[in-house]
Design a protein around this motif. Structure first.
Motif, mmCIF file in Angstrom:
data_model
loop_
_atom_site.group_PDB
_atom_site.id
_atom_site.type_symbol
_atom_site.label_atom_id
_atom_site.label_comp_id
_atom_site.label_asym_id
_atom_site.label_seq_id
_atom_site.Cartn_x
_atom_site.Cartn_y
_atom_site.Cartn_z
ATOM 1 N N LEU A 180 65.926 19.623 48.400
ATOM 2 C CA LEU A 180 66.428 18.243 48.324
ATOM 3 C C LEU A 180 67.490 18.015 49.402
ATOM 4 O O LEU A 180 68.178 17.002 49.405
ATOM 5 C CB LEU A 180 67.042 17.982 46.942
ATOM 6 C CG LEU A 180 66.131 18.275 45.743
ATOM 7 C CD1 LEU A 180 66.911 18.180 44.433
ATOM 8 C CD2 LEU A 180 64.947 17.318 45.732
ATOM 9 N N ASP A 240 64.675 31.449 40.394
ATOM 10 C CA ASP A 240 65.096 32.066 41.660
ATOM 11 C C ASP A 240 66.580 32.433 41.584
ATOM 12 O O ASP A 240 67.429 31.573 41.361
ATOM 13 C CB ASP A 240 64.893 31.078 42.819
ATOM 14 C CG ASP A 240 65.312 31.677 44.159
ATOM 15 O OD1 ASP A 240 64.469 32.367 44.767
ATOM 16 O OD2 ASP A 240 66.469 31.503 44.570
ATOM 17 N N THR A 242 69.521 22.268 39.761
ATOM 18 C CA THR A 242 70.324 21.220 39.152
ATOM 19 C C THR A 242 71.228 21.818 38.088
ATOM 20 O O THR A 242 70.907 22.845 37.496
ATOM 21 C CB THR A 242 69.471 20.074 38.552
ATOM 22 O OG1 THR A 242 70.368 19.080 38.056
ATOM 23 C CG2 THR A 242 68.559 20.546 37.430
ATOM 24 N N THR A 243 72.368 21.165 37.892
ATOM 25 C CA THR A 243 73.270 21.576 36.813
ATOM 26 C C THR A 243 73.167 20.563 35.666
ATOM 27 O O THR A 243 73.925 20.617 34.722
ATOM 28 C CB THR A 243 74.727 21.593 37.315
ATOM 29 O OG1 THR A 243 74.988 20.339 37.964
ATOM 30 C CG2 THR A 243 74.966 22.717 38.298
ATOM 31 N N SER A 260 66.933 24.722 49.324
ATOM 32 C CA SER A 260 67.577 23.415 49.533
ATOM 33 C C SER A 260 66.499 22.342 49.767
ATOM 34 O O SER A 260 66.584 21.560 50.727
ATOM 35 C CB SER A 260 68.561 23.453 50.706
ATOM 36 O OG SER A 260 69.492 24.503 50.544
ATOM 37 N N ARG A 279 70.172 19.441 49.471
ATOM 38 C CA ARG A 279 71.409 19.337 48.663
ATOM 39 C C ARG A 279 71.756 17.883 48.350
ATOM 40 O O ARG A 279 72.920 17.514 48.255
ATOM 41 C CB ARG A 279 72.581 20.030 49.357
ATOM 42 C CG ARG A 279 72.328 21.508 49.562
ATOM 43 C CD ARG A 279 73.476 22.381 49.143
ATOM 44 N NE ARG A 279 73.080 23.774 49.148
ATOM 45 C CZ ARG A 279 73.627 24.709 49.929
ATOM 46 N NH1 ARG A 279 74.613 24.397 50.739
ATOM 47 N NH2 ARG A 279 73.212 25.956 49.860
ATOM 48 N N ASN A 296 62.601 16.684 38.078
ATOM 49 C CA ASN A 296 62.139 17.485 39.218
ATOM 50 C C ASN A 296 60.768 18.099 38.951
ATOM 51 O O ASN A 296 59.924 18.184 39.846
ATOM 52 C CB ASN A 296 63.186 18.550 39.566
ATOM 53 C CG ASN A 296 64.465 17.927 40.108
ATOM 54 O OD1 ASN A 296 64.485 16.753 40.472
ATOM 55 N ND2 ASN A 296 65.538 18.691 40.157
ATOM 56 N N ARG A 343 67.851 16.211 34.807
ATOM 57 C CA ARG A 343 67.122 16.318 36.075
ATOM 58 C C ARG A 343 66.046 17.404 36.044
ATOM 59 O O ARG A 343 65.211 17.463 36.948
ATOM 60 C CB ARG A 343 68.107 16.575 37.213
ATOM 61 C CG ARG A 343 68.909 15.345 37.527
ATOM 62 C CD ARG A 343 69.891 15.566 38.628
ATOM 63 N NE ARG A 343 70.455 14.293 39.070
ATOM 64 C CZ ARG A 343 71.534 14.174 39.823
ATOM 65 N NH1 ARG A 343 72.170 15.255 40.228
ATOM 66 N NH2 ARG A 343 71.975 12.989 40.185
ATOM 67 N N SER A 380 63.654 36.380 53.518
ATOM 68 C CA SER A 380 64.269 35.057 53.463
ATOM 69 C C SER A 380 65.070 34.872 54.749
ATOM 70 O O SER A 380 65.648 35.836 55.263
ATOM 71 C CB SER A 380 65.178 34.974 52.235
ATOM 72 O OG SER A 380 65.865 33.751 52.212
ATOM 73 N N ASN A 381 65.075 33.652 55.241
ATOM 74 C CA ASN A 381 65.822 33.331 56.473
ATOM 75 C C ASN A 381 65.315 34.115 57.680
ATOM 76 O O ASN A 381 66.080 34.407 58.604
ATOM 77 C CB ASN A 381 67.318 33.586 56.264
ATOM 78 C CG ASN A 381 67.901 32.679 55.208
ATOM 79 O OD1 ASN A 381 67.881 31.466 55.366
ATOM 80 N ND2 ASN A 381 68.387 33.240 54.110
#
Ligand SMILES: NC(=O)c1ccc[n+]([C@@H]2O[C@H](COP(=O)([O-])OP(=O)(O)OC[C@H]3O[C@@H](n4cnc5c(N)ncnc54)[C@H](OP(=O)(O)O)[C@@H]3O)[C@@H](O)[C@H]2O)c1
Length: 268
Positions: free
Chosen positions: A185, A43, A226-227, A183, A187, A235, A231, A134-135
């Motif tokens: 998680l 995404d 994730t960076t 989002s 964040r 996930n 992870r 979106s949104n």
């Protein structure tokens, strides 16, 4: 990976990698690693300014094995701007079609007719397989459904245990619009919740896996970001667990209508 069929007839993998704020070489490396770990859904958005860094990571793979979503920025919603921004996005990503192209945010100052006519043209030209938004609130969706000549397959919105948008989810389900949780998680905020921690401990899973699984079991697509390499598989393993009806209910009660993403231009 398990998929959900969109109203366009195409299928979307139920878990993808979010890439907001992933930049530079780090972005290329994370996307590359994610695909090696088994992610097939990425995404991004024009506004993330990372599409050129995603390009080398996806170039190594057969295009049809990947599902790439991008988003059209909110001040570029006129007919000609949509066509132009799509071409720029395709060129930055180094691909010749998007699997899913979303209107990033609604913008009441630009007529929706223009935007949806341009998206239909992109679909006819084969530059996008499916379109979505979106949104969008229920009010935006009602208007959009009356305008678009092709199926609006997706609404990507903030959704996590502290923002359980059940009415919006029900409306989307009733109108054949799949929902993606951004989002997912919260964040990281929801991962410290006592209820989620207790369920995770009992099941010997991580709080992130529990939070993602709660969404997946509601039929919602998730795109955690994730960076950190370690992870990525964590996930992804949210796909392999099951929450009981009781556990689902416990997490349902955590809602606080708490939005993390609320920019000044939002039309919520
Ligand atoms: N359409 C829109 O308007 C919109 C808005 C916002 C986001 N999005 C999309 O949704 C994606 C995901 O949303 P997000 O980035 O806002 O938030 P998120 O995925 O809910 O959370 C990301 C945060 O959680 C941490 N994290 C990730 N995996 C974890 C794990 N297993 N355990 C503990 N912490 C973990 C990350 O830290 P580390 O990096 O340190 O792992 C990062 O700080 C975005 O990247 C973007 O693609 C779309």
């Amino acid at each position: 990976m398990e998929t959900i069929k969109l109203s366009s007839g195409y299928s979307i993998p139920i878990l993808g990698l979010g890439t907001w704020q992933l930049k530079g070489q780090r972005c290329t490396e994370i996307v590359k690693n994610a695909i090696e770990e088994g992610y097939t859904h990425i995404d991004t958005a024009w506004i993330y300014e990372n599409q050129e860094e995603i390009a080398p990571a996806i170039a190594e793979h057969e295009r049809k094995k990947l599902f790439i979503t991008s988003k059209l920025w909110r001040d570029q919603l006129s007919y000609s701007d949509v066509l132009e921004q799509c071409d720029e996005t395709l060129s930055q990503l180094g691909i010749d079609y998007l699997d899913l192209y979303l209107i990033h945010w609604p913008n009441k100052d630009i007529p929706m007719e223009e935007t949806f006519n341009a998206l239909a043209k992109l679909a006819t030209d084969g530059k996008v397989k499916s379109i979505g938004v979106s949104n969008f609130t229920i009010t935006h969706l009602k208007k959009a459904l009356g305008i678009s000549k092709i199926p609006i397959t997706m609404n990507q919105v903030e959704y996590h245990p502290y923002l359980n948008q059940e009415d919006l989810l029900a409306y989307c389900n009733d109108n054949n619009i799949t929902l993606t949780a951004y989002s997912p998680l919260g964040r990281g905020i929801v991962l410290k919740d006592r209820v989620i921690l207790a369920i995770a401990e009992r099941k010997k899973k991580t709080p992130a896996q529990v939070a993602l699984r709660w969404l997946i079991q509601k039929g919602i697509i998730v795109i955690p970001k994730t960076t950190r390499e370690e992870r990525l598989p964590e996930n992804l393993l949210a796909l392999d667990i099951t929450l009981t009806a009781e556990e689902m209910k416990q997490i349902d009660t955590l809602n606080r209508n708490e939005r993390i993403v609320h920019p000044g231009f939002a039309e919520f």
